[in-house]
Design a protein around this motif. Sequence first.
Motif, PDB file in Angstrom:
ATOM      1  N   ASP A 155       0.679  -1.139  -0.040  1.00  0.00           N
ATOM      2  CA  ASP A 155       0.168  -0.010   0.062  1.00  0.00           C
ATOM      3  C   ASP A 155       0.864   1.088  -0.076  1.00  0.00           C
ATOM      4  OD1 ASP A 155      -1.986   1.896   0.339  1.00  0.00           O
ATOM      5  OD2 ASP A 155      -2.618   1.150   2.226  1.00  0.00           O
ATOM      6  N   LEU A 156       0.799   1.979  -1.030  1.00  0.00           N
ATOM      7  CA  LEU A 156       1.824   3.133  -1.258  1.00  0.00           C
ATOM      8  C   LEU A 156       1.064   4.496  -0.952  1.00  0.00           C
ATOM      9  CD1 LEU A 156       3.876   1.930  -4.133  1.00  0.00           C
ATOM     10  CD2 LEU A 156       4.569   1.887  -1.785  1.00  0.00           C
ATOM     11  N   ASP A 157      -0.264   4.453  -0.759  1.00  0.00           N
ATOM     12  CA  ASP A 157      -1.082   5.503  -0.455  1.00  0.00           C
ATOM     13  C   ASP A 157      -0.760   6.291   0.832  1.00  0.00           C
ATOM     14  OD1 ASP A 157      -2.207   4.692  -2.950  1.00  0.00           O
ATOM     15  OD2 ASP A 157      -3.855   3.428  -1.901  1.00  0.00           O
ATOM     16  N   TYR A 158       0.538   6.915   0.790  1.00  0.00           N
ATOM     17  CA  TYR A 158       0.703   7.690   1.786  1.00  0.00           C
ATOM     18  C   TYR A 158       1.012   9.217   1.264  1.00  0.00           C
ATOM     19  CZ  TYR A 158       0.264   4.294   5.428  1.00  0.00           C
ATOM     20  OH  TYR A 158      -0.268   3.529   6.460  1.00  0.00           O
ATOM     21  N   GLN A 159       0.671  10.288   2.083  1.00  0.00           N
ATOM     22  CA  GLN A 159       0.929  11.698   1.628  1.00  0.00           C
ATOM     23  C   GLN A 159       2.236  12.207   2.646  1.00  0.00           C
ATOM     24  OE1 GLN A 159      -2.144  14.596   2.040  1.00  0.00           O
ATOM     25  NE2 GLN A 159      -1.115  15.811   0.217  1.00  0.00           N
ATOM     26  N   ILE A 160       3.324  12.843   2.173  1.00  0.00           N
ATOM     27  CA  ILE A 160       4.024  13.266   3.056  1.00  0.00           C
ATOM     28  C   ILE A 160       4.312  14.750   2.921  1.00  0.00           C
ATOM     29  CG2 ILE A 160       6.487  12.937   3.766  1.00  0.00           C
ATOM     30  CD1 ILE A 160       6.578  10.294   2.353  1.00  0.00           C
ATOM     31  N   SER A 161       4.208  15.469   3.970  1.00  0.00           N
ATOM     32  CA  SER A 161       4.213  16.864   3.947  1.00  0.00           C
ATOM     33  C   SER A 161       5.231  17.382   4.884  1.00  0.00           C
ATOM     34  CB  SER A 161       2.709  17.355   4.081  1.00  0.00           C
ATOM     35  OG  SER A 161       2.211  17.226   5.083  1.00  0.00           O
ATOM     36  N   GLY A 217      11.763  26.007  17.633  1.00  0.00           N
ATOM     37  CA  GLY A 217      12.680  25.185  16.481  1.00  0.00           C
ATOM     38  C   GLY A 217      12.432  23.972  16.272  1.00  0.00           C
ATOM     39  N   GLN A 218      11.156  23.403  16.599  1.00  0.00           N
ATOM     40  CA  GLN A 218      11.012  22.104  16.181  1.00  0.00           C
ATOM     41  C   GLN A 218      10.643  21.948  14.716  1.00  0.00           C
ATOM     42  OE1 GLN A 218       6.830  20.456  17.607  1.00  0.00           O
ATOM     43  NE2 GLN A 218       8.219  19.628  19.145  1.00  0.00           N
ATOM     44  N   THR A 219      10.890  20.807  14.305  1.00  0.00           N
ATOM     45  CA  THR A 219      10.629  20.412  12.832  1.00  0.00           C
ATOM     46  C   THR A 219       9.791  19.182  12.950  1.00  0.00           C
ATOM     47  OG1 THR A 219      13.087  21.043  12.252  1.00  0.00           O
ATOM     48  CG2 THR A 219      11.958  19.638  10.759  1.00  0.00           C
ATOM     49  N   ARG A 220       8.639  19.473  11.966  1.00  0.00           N
ATOM     50  CA  ARG A 220       7.644  18.409  11.922  1.00  0.00           C
ATOM     51  C   ARG A 220       7.326  18.205  10.509  1.00  0.00           C
ATOM     52  NH1 ARG A 220       2.720  19.832  16.043  1.00  0.00           N
ATOM     53  NH2 ARG A 220       4.248  20.142  17.833  1.00  0.00           N
ATOM     54  N   VAL A 221       7.261  16.686  10.084  1.00  0.00           N
ATOM     55  CA  VAL A 221       6.903  16.228   8.893  1.00  0.00           C
ATOM     56  C   VAL A 221       5.604  15.209   9.101  1.00  0.00           C
ATOM     57  CG1 VAL A 221       7.516  14.461   7.167  1.00  0.00           C
ATOM     58  CG2 VAL A 221       9.176  16.255   8.142  1.00  0.00           C
ATOM     59  N   ASP A 222       4.639  15.622   8.346  1.00  0.00           N
ATOM     60  CA  ASP A 222       3.257  14.896   8.344  1.00  0.00           C
ATOM     61  C   ASP A 222       3.052  13.829   7.369  1.00  0.00           C
ATOM     62  OD1 ASP A 222       0.328  15.249  10.025  1.00  0.00           O
ATOM     63  OD2 ASP A 222       0.049  14.984   7.680  1.00  0.00           O
ATOM     64  N   ILE A 223       2.702  12.563   8.136  1.00  0.00           N
ATOM     65  CA  ILE A 223       2.476  11.249   6.926  1.00  0.00           C
ATOM     66  C   ILE A 223       0.889  11.118   7.315  1.00  0.00           C
ATOM     67  CG2 ILE A 223       2.953   8.961   6.843  1.00  0.00           C
ATOM     68  CD1 ILE A 223       5.811   9.585   8.108  1.00  0.00           C
ATOM     69  N   ARG A 224       0.145  11.152   6.112  1.00  0.00           N
ATOM     70  CA  ARG A 224      -1.004  10.643   6.149  1.00  0.00           C
ATOM     71  C   ARG A 224      -1.722   9.635   5.136  1.00  0.00           C
ATOM     72  NH1 ARG A 224      -5.529  13.532   8.215  1.00  0.00           N
ATOM     73  NH2 ARG A 224      -4.062  15.396   8.537  1.00  0.00           N
ATOM     74  N   ARG A 225      -2.285   8.663   5.709  1.00  0.00           N
ATOM     75  CA  ARG A 225      -2.605   7.726   4.624  1.00  0.00           C
ATOM     76  C   ARG A 225      -3.903   8.150   3.982  1.00  0.00           C
ATOM     77  NH1 ARG A 225      -4.915   1.581   6.301  1.00  0.00           N
ATOM     78  NH2 ARG A 225      -4.667   0.772   4.226  1.00  0.00           N
ATOM     79  N   VAL A 226      -4.016   8.316   2.461  1.00  0.00           N
ATOM     80  CA  VAL A 226      -4.905   8.645   1.701  1.00  0.00           C
ATOM     81  C   VAL A 226      -5.837   7.476   1.428  1.00  0.00           C
ATOM     82  CG1 VAL A 226      -5.568   9.803  -0.665  1.00  0.00           C
ATOM     83  CG2 VAL A 226      -3.491  10.228   0.697  1.00  0.00           C
ATOM     84  N   HIS A 227      -7.222   7.566   1.866  1.00  0.00           N
ATOM     85  CA  HIS A 227      -8.002   6.477   1.517  1.00  0.00           C
ATOM     86  C   HIS A 227      -8.910   6.851   0.271  1.00  0.00           C
ATOM     87  CE1 HIS A 227      -7.700   4.950   5.610  1.00  0.00           C
ATOM     88  NE2 HIS A 227      -7.688   6.245   5.823  1.00  0.00           N
ATOM     89  N   TRP A 269      15.742  15.312   6.761  1.00  0.00           N
ATOM     90  CA  TRP A 269      15.373  13.564   6.984  1.00  0.00           C
ATOM     91  C   TRP A 269      14.174  13.329   6.520  1.00  0.00           C
ATOM     92  CZ3 TRP A 269      11.466  14.158   9.881  1.00  0.00           C
ATOM     93  CH2 TRP A 269      11.281  15.058  10.742  1.00  0.00           C
ATOM     94  N   LYS A 270      13.394  14.061   5.840  1.00  0.00           N
ATOM     95  CA  LYS A 270      12.280  13.819   5.005  1.00  0.00           C
ATOM     96  C   LYS A 270      12.173  12.505   4.520  1.00  0.00           C
ATOM     97  CE  LYS A 270       8.230  15.670   2.386  1.00  0.00           C
ATOM     98  NZ  LYS A 270       8.295  16.771   1.339  1.00  0.00           N
ATOM     99  N   PRO A 271      11.198  11.523   5.066  1.00  0.00           N
ATOM    100  CA  PRO A 271      11.166  10.253   4.245  1.00  0.00           C
ATOM    101  C   PRO A 271      11.156  10.185   2.802  1.00  0.00           C
ATOM    102  CG  PRO A 271       9.661  10.470   6.259  1.00  0.00           C
ATOM    103  CD  PRO A 271      10.175  11.697   6.001  1.00  0.00           C
ATOM    104  N   GLU A 272      11.838   9.295   2.263  1.00  0.00           N
ATOM    105  CA  GLU A 272      11.579   9.255   0.753  1.00  0.00           C
ATOM    106  C   GLU A 272      10.124   8.608   0.348  1.00  0.00           C
ATOM    107  OE1 GLU A 272      14.966   7.166  -0.529  1.00  0.00           O
ATOM    108  OE2 GLU A 272      16.461   8.728  -0.391  1.00  0.00           O
ATOM    109  N   HIS A 273       9.730   7.697   0.878  1.00  0.00           N
ATOM    110  CA  HIS A 273       8.530   7.040   0.742  1.00  0.00           C
ATOM    111  C   HIS A 273       8.044   6.150   2.006  1.00  0.00           C
ATOM    112  CE1 HIS A 273      11.012   3.820  -0.688  1.00  0.00           C
ATOM    113  NE2 HIS A 273      10.120   2.993  -0.235  1.00  0.00           N
ATOM    114  N   VAL A 274       6.622   6.218   1.922  1.00  0.00           N
ATOM    115  CA  VAL A 274       5.928   5.360   3.040  1.00  0.00           C
ATOM    116  C   VAL A 274       5.068   4.397   2.579  1.00  0.00           C
ATOM    117  CG1 VAL A 274       4.495   5.454   5.237  1.00  0.00           C
ATOM    118  CG2 VAL A 274       6.348   7.327   4.580  1.00  0.00           C
TER     119      VAL A 274
END
Length: 326
Positions: free
Chosen positions: A232-238, A316-326, A243-248
């Motif tokens: 299942d590759l249906d993930y959105q990375i923002s 100074g916090q760094t965030r990256v959001d990962i969300r599964r697209v349904h 170090w941002k993920p290449e894919h989930v």
Amino acid sequence: MRFILLATVAMMPAVAVAQQVPALQANAAASAGITAAPPIGPAVSNAGGAAVVVPPGMPPANHPLSPSAPLNAKERSAATQAASWRNHNDKPSRGEDGTLRWLYGASLPSVVCAPLQVCDIALQPGETINSIHVGDKVRWSVMPGVTGFGGDRTTHIIVKPADAGLVTSLLVYTDKRTYSIKLISTQSQWTPMTAFNYAESAQVAWANYGATMTAVSGVGTEQKSGGSGPVDLDYQISGSASWKPEHVYAQGGKTYIKFPSTMQYGSAPALVGLASDGGWFSSPSEQMVRYRIAGNQYVVDSVIDHAMLVEGVGGGQTRVDIRRVH
């Protein structure tokens, strides 16, 4: 003087008669049909050339081997190359337990034995013997032995000579390879334990290491990560980070978050699960997520719908959001 000459002349007929007696006896025996008795033992010549009879029961004289068969050019070349391999100056290394280890195939290993002592030759664990052949099986005792259980079960060859000064060869055929070993005996020196190092063992170890690291790091296709079933590759990375993920992706009930290879040399962000209870004026509740770091990827023990990667604190916090697209 005249008396001496007469005495000498008078003795000559007696000597002649004495020399003729054996001949007359032999002729008489032949005329009577009697077979002459054989000599007591074989006659050999001494240093002066006179015949000496060997007493009965004495061992016969040692006869040298027959001359070698002639060799042509290619046969001489083969014999020379074989001798070069046998005599190659390859020495064993000593292990912590005193075992002398020879590099298999590099040269002809030598096992030095002594009377009343036991020499042990250990094969590779898991290897079994098909047959054993020893050049001198009369004066050398060669017996099998076994230690260990399961995959560590090791076959040993127990060698004992009957005397010193013996040299022979030993061939061992196993289910994996053929061993050619030189056996030599001395009066007091011996090598108690002998074993081998195998070049292919190192190659297999490196191959297994590479396969393991590939499976852990998830390099290549998603299937190499160790999961099974559809991917299942249906993930959105923002978000933005070095170090941002290449894919989930999700597979086999797990979620795999793959980072750039440089991430494993720096700090790792924390993974926080987010519930679906957030709204316009409230943030979603944070949830604990069980995961482990494997190389440059995170392996989550569940399929996540929404999560956040966080590094640092405060402004100074760094965030990256990962969300599964349904």
